[in-house]
Write an enzyme that holds these catalytic residues in place. Structure first.
Site, mmCIF file in Angstrom:
data_model
loop_
_atom_site.group_PDB
_atom_site.id
_atom_site.type_symbol
_atom_site.label_atom_id
_atom_site.label_comp_id
_atom_site.label_asym_id
_atom_site.label_seq_id
_atom_site.Cartn_x
_atom_site.Cartn_y
_atom_site.Cartn_z
ATOM 1 N N THR B 17 -12.860 9.638 -11.104
ATOM 2 C CA THR B 17 -12.763 9.899 -12.478
ATOM 3 C C THR B 17 -11.073 10.189 -13.048
ATOM 4 O O THR B 17 -10.938 10.230 -14.130
ATOM 5 C CB THR B 17 -13.655 10.783 -13.244
ATOM 6 O OG1 THR B 17 -13.441 11.987 -12.270
ATOM 7 C CG2 THR B 17 -15.018 10.473 -12.984
ATOM 8 N N GLY B 18 -10.322 10.728 -11.818
ATOM 9 C CA GLY B 18 -8.813 11.009 -12.156
ATOM 10 C C GLY B 18 -8.108 9.741 -12.575
ATOM 11 O O GLY B 18 -8.523 8.739 -12.692
ATOM 12 N N ILE B 96 -4.807 7.810 0.169
ATOM 13 C CA ILE B 96 -3.459 7.168 -0.685
ATOM 14 C C ILE B 96 -2.847 8.548 -0.967
ATOM 15 O O ILE B 96 -1.414 8.457 -1.060
ATOM 16 C CB ILE B 96 -3.802 6.599 -1.962
ATOM 17 C CG1 ILE B 96 -4.825 5.441 -1.690
ATOM 18 C CG2 ILE B 96 -2.699 6.232 -2.837
ATOM 19 C CD1 ILE B 96 -4.327 4.227 -0.787
ATOM 20 N N THR B 97 -3.449 9.648 -1.017
ATOM 21 C CA THR B 97 -2.562 10.932 -1.486
ATOM 22 C C THR B 97 -1.072 11.148 -0.731
ATOM 23 O O THR B 97 -1.280 11.102 0.463
ATOM 24 C CB THR B 97 -3.485 12.108 -1.230
ATOM 25 O OG1 THR B 97 -4.626 11.782 -1.986
ATOM 26 C CG2 THR B 97 -2.725 13.378 -1.956
ATOM 27 N N GLU B 98 -0.178 11.451 -1.600
ATOM 28 C CA GLU B 98 1.120 11.923 -0.783
ATOM 29 C C GLU B 98 1.244 13.329 -1.084
ATOM 30 O O GLU B 98 0.957 14.012 -2.020
ATOM 31 C CB GLU B 98 2.080 11.258 -1.676
ATOM 32 C CG GLU B 98 3.645 11.623 -1.166
ATOM 33 C CD GLU B 98 4.771 10.831 -2.267
ATOM 34 O OE1 GLU B 98 4.339 10.005 -3.060
ATOM 35 O OE2 GLU B 98 5.937 10.973 -1.735
ATOM 36 N N TYR B 159 5.537 -4.784 -0.319
ATOM 37 C CA TYR B 159 5.403 -5.851 -1.165
ATOM 38 C C TYR B 159 6.411 -6.866 -1.109
ATOM 39 O O TYR B 159 6.213 -8.068 -1.285
ATOM 40 C CB TYR B 159 5.241 -5.280 -2.448
ATOM 41 C CG TYR B 159 4.412 -3.802 -2.639
ATOM 42 C CD1 TYR B 159 3.313 -3.568 -1.975
ATOM 43 C CD2 TYR B 159 4.512 -3.011 -3.623
ATOM 44 C CE1 TYR B 159 2.671 -2.275 -1.760
ATOM 45 C CE2 TYR B 159 3.827 -1.899 -3.940
ATOM 46 C CZ TYR B 159 2.860 -1.575 -2.899
ATOM 47 O OH TYR B 159 2.145 -0.563 -3.127
ATOM 48 N N GLU B 209 10.433 2.176 9.680
ATOM 49 C CA GLU B 209 11.812 2.882 8.930
ATOM 50 C C GLU B 209 12.032 4.118 9.987
ATOM 51 O O GLU B 209 11.573 4.313 11.318
ATOM 52 C CB GLU B 209 11.447 3.445 7.771
ATOM 53 C CG GLU B 209 10.085 4.490 7.839
ATOM 54 C CD GLU B 209 9.700 4.707 6.504
ATOM 55 O OE1 GLU B 209 9.700 4.084 5.743
ATOM 56 O OE2 GLU B 209 9.148 6.048 6.327
ATOM 57 N N HIS B 247 10.072 9.567 2.049
ATOM 58 C CA HIS B 247 8.769 9.913 2.782
ATOM 59 C C HIS B 247 9.309 11.111 3.700
ATOM 60 O O HIS B 247 10.186 11.406 4.399
ATOM 61 C CB HIS B 247 8.637 8.614 3.799
ATOM 62 C CG HIS B 247 8.221 7.450 3.189
ATOM 63 N ND1 HIS B 247 8.565 6.227 3.591
ATOM 64 C CD2 HIS B 247 7.442 7.264 1.998
ATOM 65 C CE1 HIS B 247 8.003 5.339 2.613
ATOM 66 N NE2 HIS B 247 7.439 5.856 1.793
#
Lengths: 376, 290
Positions: B17-18, B96-98, B159, B209, B247
């Site tokens: 719901t966020g 997914i959270t950073e 991507y 990377e 990152h």
């Protein structure tokens, strides 16, 4: 986030590690006064966020308060690897019988916390690791249970520490591990950890770095931040939620995503240019963020052209393009701009940018080649 | 076939719901992903994009049979969300959270492994099996089904390469973003093992990377175990030492983790490493032609 030696020593002391208690001085007067208070031989140590202070002449021994003043006069204002010395740490001389190295870091491949020690203390540990790796003793902490007392003892015995000194070493190793975990450090290092002539353990130098992602739960650590050690533009970028790193080239880069931002810098170099910065505006590349990014990049007088590289994913290319146009309405940019826009609705976006008189291209290589020409 | 997800995947969204959670749930449902449930504590009875919301993961699993989870909750609550998913018996969790502290991720990674589950991420774009399921935040439209397995530490750079592959007529079996943090659940080696064993994957692309030694480990694994053609790209050849490049894990420290070392290691393992992302499809075709 890095802190100074004197701050790291304070953190270690708070966690029960015996440190060499010194005083911070920002003027030769203060350094002299500190030396007088100790009434003994002192070391005057430059406080900068970089290694190699000793080799650069940033550490001096002083037998008298007058010598301490002279040393501070020489060291304050010195440039050590691009860091200007604003403070010195005046510490009493110690009676060194034996020097060790003790450090805690993350072992990335193992995904565990690593405690390292060596009987070759007081020297560059990376050099020891390269040239005499067998001289370093390692123990991985259990990710769920932590660093056990027996592991600390095992390290002590492996280092050849005398049996009556093992408990003292093990206690310090465990406390250093606990400090690392409790404070969300990314590095906790004592080099050298010494045994004094009278058989006491003492941390003679301390180095700590902290996890930026954990600062939200350590306001006391955040308070140790020294703005003088940070690039002003990088600080401003952080406040805006933009990742920015200043480099020495002439081509400003504005990119969405960290990996693509690095690849963009590489493309500039590949086409014969030098990037002026790393900049990640974040995934969405909103008008507001792009406007802020223009501000950050144009603040650098070396910048002769700007490359904007946006891969429109979920955020459509036409939306990104109107964001760039809006941002240019807010911030005056006097150098040429090349925009590379790809992904969803990129064609519409490029058309809109062309209308606004901007060079908009399809591929990253083409954009890099054009921006290098524009900056020449 | 594909790896980790397909049209049979029954996906649960934690933090549904966020702002991020609801937006991407809609995107995933539109892509055709079988999203069966969402969780937000106190959200029971709501729906997001037609997906029913539950208070706990255990409830959601009990009522919908969810067998994979994706986490969109803020960093300070994300470790707890991983524990909740794993304890409810979910075998595959995508985070997914950073911005999750490393000291939280060390026990999380160990716990997930001890429970026999798999974690992808954190700080990653997720993964997609084109035409079947999208479990992440990547734009679905640039992907197309095909024989190339792709694994990457990055988001938009992935991507970029996927788009180049698609335009060159090289579709993807599955594209996996493993994440840019120092401690992640699924490594290059884990993903390479899955691609090597997946009959539908005919060739592999590795996007690395600076920072750490995951690419070097990947090179060793490729040399010993991967028989499929591999091409790659390493970002950060111009990155200065000691600086974090966006990152959390992208940092050259103590002289290690440089792009040059990683490129040399991969080339030593027979991987064709591109100078620019746009060269990846061409190099991969060469490799596939033998």
């Amino acid at each position: 986030m890095n802190v100074h030696e004197y701050q790291a020593a304070e953190v270690l002391a708070r966690h029960g590690i015996p440190v060499n208690e010194g005083r911070v001085a920002t003027t030769p007067d203060e350094a002299e006064e500190a030396a007088r208070a100790f009434g003994s031989l002192v070391a005057v140590k430059a406080q900068v966020h970089t290694g190699g202070r000793g080799k650069a002449g940033g550490i001096a021994l002083a037998r008298t308060p007058e010598e301490a003043r002279e040393a501070a006069t020489r060291i304050l204002g010195m440039d050590i690897r691009g860091h200007k010395v604003g403070k010195v740490f005046v510490v009493p001389g110690a009676d060194i019988a034996k020097e060790f190295y003790l450090g805690v870091v993350l072992d990335r491949p193992q995904r565990r916390t690593l405690v390292m020690a060596s009987a070759e203390g007081g020297v560059d540990i990376e050099e020891v690791a390269r040239e005499r790796p067998e001289k370093i003793v390692r123990a991985l902490a259990d990710p769920l249970l932590g660093f056990h007392a027996y592991q600390a003892r095992q390290m002590a015995f492996a280092l050849g520490i005398a049996p009556d000194k093992v408990a003292g070493f093990a206690a310090i190793a465990q406390r250093l591990y606990e400090t690392y975990i409790a404070e969300d450090a990314t590095l906790a290092e004592i080099n050298p950890l010494i045994l004094t002539g009278s058989g006491e353990w003492l941390a003679l130098d301390a180095k700590m770095s902290f996890d930026d992602n954990a600062l939200f739960r350590h306001p006391d650590v955040e308070a140790l931040r020294d703005p003088a050690e940070e690039n002003a533009t990088e600080v401003e970028a952080r406040r805006s939620g933009i990742s920015f790193v200043k480099l020495d080239g002439t081509i400003g880069c504005i990119v969405n995503g960290a990996g693509l931002a690095m690849a963009t810098m590489d493309a500039v170099k590949l086409h014969g240019g030098e990037p002026a910065n790393f900049l990640d505006v974040g995934g969405g590349a909103s008008a507001e963020q792009v406007a802020k990014a223009f501000g950050l990049v144009t603040a650098d007088p070396n910048v002769r052209a700007i490359l904007i590289n946006i891969f429109g994913g979920i955020t459509r290319g036409d939306v990104v393009a109107s964001g760039i146009r809006e941002a240019l309405g807010r911030v005056e940019v006097k150098v040429p701009i090349v925009v590379r826009l790809a992904g969803t609705n990129a064609e519409e976006g490029r058309a809109s940018l062309a209308e606004a008189g901007l060079t908009a291209v399809d591929t990253m290589d083409e954009a890099a080649a054009q921006v290098v020409t524009a900056a020449a | 076939m594909s790896i980790l997800i397909d049209r049979e995947t029954r996906l649960l969204v934690q933090g549904i719901t966020g702002r991020e959670g609801s937006f991407h749930t809609t995107q995933m449902v539109e892509y055709g992903t079988n999203v069966v449930a969402g969780v937000t504590p106190g959200g029971r009875g709501k729906t997001v994009a037609g997906v029913p919301v539950f208070d706990t993961v255990a409830d959601a699993v009990g009522e919908t049979g969810a067998n994979a989870s994706i986490i969109y909750v803020p960093a300070r609550f994300a470790p707890d969300a991983v524990y909740e998913a794993v304890d409810a018996g979910i075998p595959f969790v995508v985070c997914i959270t950073e911005g999750i502290p490393v000291s939280d991720m060390v026990p999380v990674a160990a716990y997930v492994k001890a429970k026999g589950a798999r974690l992808l991420g954190p700080n990653c774009p997720g993964l997609i099996t084109p035409g079947e399921a999208k479990v992440g935040i990547m734009p679905g439209s640039i992907h197309t089904p095909g024989p190339v397995g792709l694994v990457s530490r990055s988001g938009t750079l992935t991507y970029e390469v996927v788009d180049a592959l698609t335009r060159a007529g090289l579709g993807q079996s599955t594209a996996v973003g493993i994440g840019g943090d120092p401690v992640i659940g699924t490594s290059f080696v884990d993903a390479l093992r899955l691609f090597q064993d997946d009959p539908k994957t005919e060739a592999i692309v590795v996007i690395g990377e600076i920072g750490g030694s995951d690419e070097e480990d990947a090179a060793r694994f490729i040399a010993e175990h991967v028989t499929k053609p591999v091409a790659g790209f390493i970002a950060g050849q111009t990155a200065p030492p000691g600086k974090r490049m966006g990152h959390a894990g992208a940092i050259i420290s103590g002289g290690t983790g440089t792009a040059a070392e990683k490129i040399a290691a991969l080339e030593g393992a027979g991987v064709r490493v591109a100078e620019s992302p746009s060269q990846v499809p061409g190099l991969l075709r060469e490799a596939m032609a033998g």
